[in-house]
Design a protein around this motif. Structure first.
Motif, PDB file in Angstrom:
ATOM      1  N   UNK A 330       0.831  -1.207   0.000  1.00  0.00           N
ATOM      2  CA  UNK A 330       0.000   0.000   0.000  1.00  0.00           C
ATOM      3  C   UNK A 330       0.865   1.258   0.000  1.00  0.00           C
ATOM      4  N   UNK A 331       1.880   1.287   0.857  1.00  0.00           N
ATOM      5  CA  UNK A 331       2.686   2.496   0.987  1.00  0.00           C
ATOM      6  C   UNK A 331       3.644   2.706  -0.176  1.00  0.00           C
ATOM      7  N   UNK A 390       7.591   0.612  10.459  1.00  0.00           N
ATOM      8  CA  UNK A 390       8.916   0.577   9.825  1.00  0.00           C
ATOM      9  C   UNK A 390       8.813   0.240   8.337  1.00  0.00           C
ATOM     10  N   UNK A 391       8.059  -0.815   8.001  1.00  0.00           N
ATOM     11  CA  UNK A 391       7.955  -1.193   6.588  1.00  0.00           C
ATOM     12  C   UNK A 391       7.194  -0.125   5.790  1.00  0.00           C
ATOM     13  N   UNK A 392       6.233   0.549   6.438  1.00  0.00           N
ATOM     14  CA  UNK A 392       5.501   1.625   5.761  1.00  0.00           C
ATOM     15  C   UNK A 392       6.434   2.796   5.456  1.00  0.00           C
ATOM     16  N   UNK A 393       7.226   3.207   6.440  1.00  0.00           N
ATOM     17  CA  UNK A 393       8.152   4.326   6.260  1.00  0.00           C
ATOM     18  C   UNK A 393       9.238   3.979   5.247  1.00  0.00           C
ATOM     19  N   UNK A 394       9.710   2.738   5.277  1.00  0.00           N
ATOM     20  CA  UNK A 394      10.694   2.294   4.286  1.00  0.00           C
ATOM     21  C   UNK A 394      10.107   2.366   2.879  1.00  0.00           C
ATOM     22  N   UNK A 395       8.885   1.896   2.730  1.00  0.00           N
ATOM     23  CA  UNK A 395       8.267   1.790   1.411  1.00  0.00           C
ATOM     24  C   UNK A 395       7.890   3.143   0.821  1.00  0.00           C
ATOM     25  N   UNK A 396       7.681   4.139   1.649  1.00  0.00           N
ATOM     26  CA  UNK A 396       7.250   5.434   1.125  1.00  0.00           C
ATOM     27  C   UNK A 396       8.430   6.296   0.683  1.00  0.00           C
ATOM     28  N   UNK A 397       9.655   5.871   1.028  1.00  0.00           N
ATOM     29  CA  UNK A 397      10.806   6.680   0.643  1.00  0.00           C
ATOM     30  C   UNK A 397      12.036   5.866   0.302  1.00  0.00           C
ATOM     31  N   UNK A 398      12.653   5.292   1.306  1.00  0.00           N
ATOM     32  CA  UNK A 398      13.920   4.584   1.141  1.00  0.00           C
ATOM     33  C   UNK A 398      13.846   3.468   0.098  1.00  0.00           C
ATOM     34  N   UNK A 399      12.744   2.730   0.093  1.00  0.00           N
ATOM     35  CA  UNK A 399      12.610   1.614  -0.844  1.00  0.00           C
ATOM     36  C   UNK A 399      12.629   2.033  -2.299  1.00  0.00           C
ATOM     37  N   UNK A 400      11.636   2.818  -2.751  1.00  0.00           N
ATOM     38  CA  UNK A 400      11.595   3.173  -4.171  1.00  0.00           C
ATOM     39  C   UNK A 400      12.675   4.158  -4.604  1.00  0.00           C
ATOM     40  N   UNK A 401      13.044   5.104  -3.727  1.00  0.00           N
ATOM     41  CA  UNK A 401      13.994   6.139  -4.139  1.00  0.00           C
ATOM     42  C   UNK A 401      15.380   5.551  -4.401  1.00  0.00           C
TER      43      UNK A 401
END
Length: 524
Positions: A330-331, A390-401
């Motif tokens: 979702x995030x 944690x997984x939400x915050x990772x997915x909204x920035x660190x993951x895709x960027x």
């Protein structure tokens, strides 16, 4: 007045058509990333069944969980050369074919050794997929939606993780020696759709230009750009990067410079310019910190984390793990719509700061649970909440960027090999985390492990804030100009902004529309 009012009427119908074509290309290319996601997700739940069926030790469990990331090295390093030789499109087909074989081998494994052979083959396929998907998408995408489209590989990684978690739950009721084999073997199915779908994709325009096939590149750019002016500007920029004269209009030309990656490693590692050195540091650094901040420890070992938190039922652990996959998916979808509106830096910094807070709180809650002889409901609830946060915050920035940024900062001549280096660091770091997490939390406690990850995230925050320029709205070719002075990149960004304003004031509309591409319509 009639002429002025007519142009806005004609441009909007063209833009959706172009964006839809680029969108479809990005979807097809990014499907390769679902292979890694599925493997990560499915192994987190399957490993308990594998351990019981094959009777393997905790050390062997760690190796099975993390070794695929090390095997990715072979694929990611080979993919740079392969994609320069065969082209981006056929490299995607190759990645899918290799993973297909690997998934079948894992599904039919009858011993630990057999399983490791399957993971080796699958790992090579994943390495190819991880390198080529963001490179192809970045090279096809217009700058106005490049962040949105280049984040698709991370979207499909998360989608694959969720599918893997659902597969765990769906097959967990079957008999022991059948359930985990179906969990792993089903991973071969996406590869079939990938091989068929890729036939509808065009080749990367940048690769075509590097081969001297200007006529084909122009056709692709016309379809994937927001306007004819932008297509012309993109072609001009790519020709300049490839050493082709600006006034050359032939459909096929002889490209004298290296077109298969020769000399690239020397320019990247032995004699880099200040700009290339800065780019390489950022490209490798963001991949390292993405994994060193503990995401794979949470995703791969979430059932064990929930078990440590006090959830003992297998069904409940798997359902809680499905919730992790759902939140991540979702995030990441939310992030795709924010990348080209908010920018890379604000999302990245807010994401990593939030990760520091959630990891610290998770470490605290697990430490409280670990030192208590009875269940503490508030600590268990806090633990589950912090894992999801944690997984939400990772997915909204660190993951895709991480994937967006590393695919758009390398100059054309270095892009395939530079991106493959970033992927290699990403997978090695992930492999180390995956193969040592059980030993780590046994040595310093489960709470201590997450305090360690929080410390790494603090270091990442400082690194990103000082060294990372904003790349939103820049063409791939002009992005290189922002690098070279490390912490002094802000001055270069200010100069570039002033140059753009000067062009707009001078009425250089054709260029400014094609080059700036901030994601908003310039005409009023």
């Amino acid at each position: 007045m009639a002429g002025l009012s007519t142009q806005p009427d004609f441009e909007p119908p063209k833009k959706p058509k172009r964006n839809k074509y680029a969108f479809a290309c990005a979807i097809l290319a990014s499907l390769t990333s679902i292979l890694l996601g599925y493997d990560i997700g499915v192994m987190s739940g399957a490993i308990d069944f594998i351990q019981k069926d094959l009777k393997i030790s905790d050390v062997q469990v760690e190796i099975v969980m993390g070794i695929l990331n090390v095997y990715c090295l072979v694929g990611s390093f080979a993919a740079g050369r392969t994609s320069d030789w065969l082209g981006r499109r056929y490299t995607i087909v190759f990645a899918g074919a290799i993973f297909f074989v690997g998934a079948l081998l894992m599904g039919f494994a009858t011993s630990y050794t057999f399983l490791m052979v399957g993971r080796f083959v699958a790992g090579i396929g994943v390495g190819y997929a991880l390198m080529i998907a963001p490179v192809y998408t970045a090279e096809v995408s217009p700058a106005s939606s490049r962040g949105f489209l280049t984040s698709f590989p991370e979207v499909f990684i998360n989608g694959g993780i969720l599918l893997g978690y659902v597969s765990n739950y769906a097959f967990s009721k079957l008999r022991l020696n059948l359930g985990w084999r179906l969990m792993l073997g089903v991973g071969s199915i996406p590869s079939i759709f990938l091989a068929v779908g890729v036939l509808a994709m065009p080749e990367s325009p940048r690769w075509l230009v590097m081969q001297g096939r200007l006529g084909e590149a122009k056709k692709v750019l016309d379809k994937t750009s927001d306007s004819i002016e932008e297509a012309q500007l993109r072609l001009s920029d790519i020709k300049a990067a490839a050493g082709i004269p600006e006034d050359c209009t032939d459909d096929v030309v002889q490209v004298q410079k290296q077109s298969h990656g020769e000399g690239v490693w020397k320019e990247l590692l032995l004699y880099p310019t200040p700009a290339v050195r800065h780019i390489l540091l950022c490209g490798i650094g963001i991949h390292f910190f993405q994994q060193a901040s503990g995401i794979d420890a949470v995703v791969l070992y979430s059932p064990k984390i929930f078990e440590k938190a006090g959830i003992t039922s297998t069904d409940h652990k798997l359902l809680a793990t499905v919730a992790v996959g759902f939140v991540k998916t979702i995030f990441i979808l939310v992030a795709t719509f924010l990348l080209d509106r908010i920018g890379r830096r604000p999302l990245l910094l807010s994401s990593i700061i939030g990760m520091v807070a959630s990891l610290t709180t998770l470490g605290f809650s697990l430490t409280v649970i670990d030192h208590s002889d009875e269940k503490i409901p508030w600590a268990i609830a806090l633990c589950i909440t912090m894992v999801l946060a944690y997984v939400a915050l990772f997915s909204i920035g660190m993951g895709p960027i991480t994937w967006v940024y590393s695919s758009e900062i390398f100059p054309l001549r270095l892009r395939a090999q530079g991106t493959s280096m970033g992927v290699a660091v990403n997978r090695v770091t992930s492999g180390v985390i995956g193969m040592t997490f059980i030993s780590l939390y046994k040595a310093i406690t489960i709470g201590g492990a997450f305090f360690l990850f929080a410390g790494v995230a603090v270091a990442a925050t400082l690194f990103f804030y000082t060294c990372f320029p904003e790349t939103q709205g820049k063409t791939l070719e002009e992005t290189e100009g922002l690098f070279g002075k490390f912490i002094g990149w802000r001055k270069e960004a200010k100069k570039l902004k002033e140059m753009k304003k000067a062009k707009e004031v001078n009425g250089d509309d054709g260029k400014s529309n094609g080059q700036i591409q901030l994601g908003n319509t310039v005409t009023k």
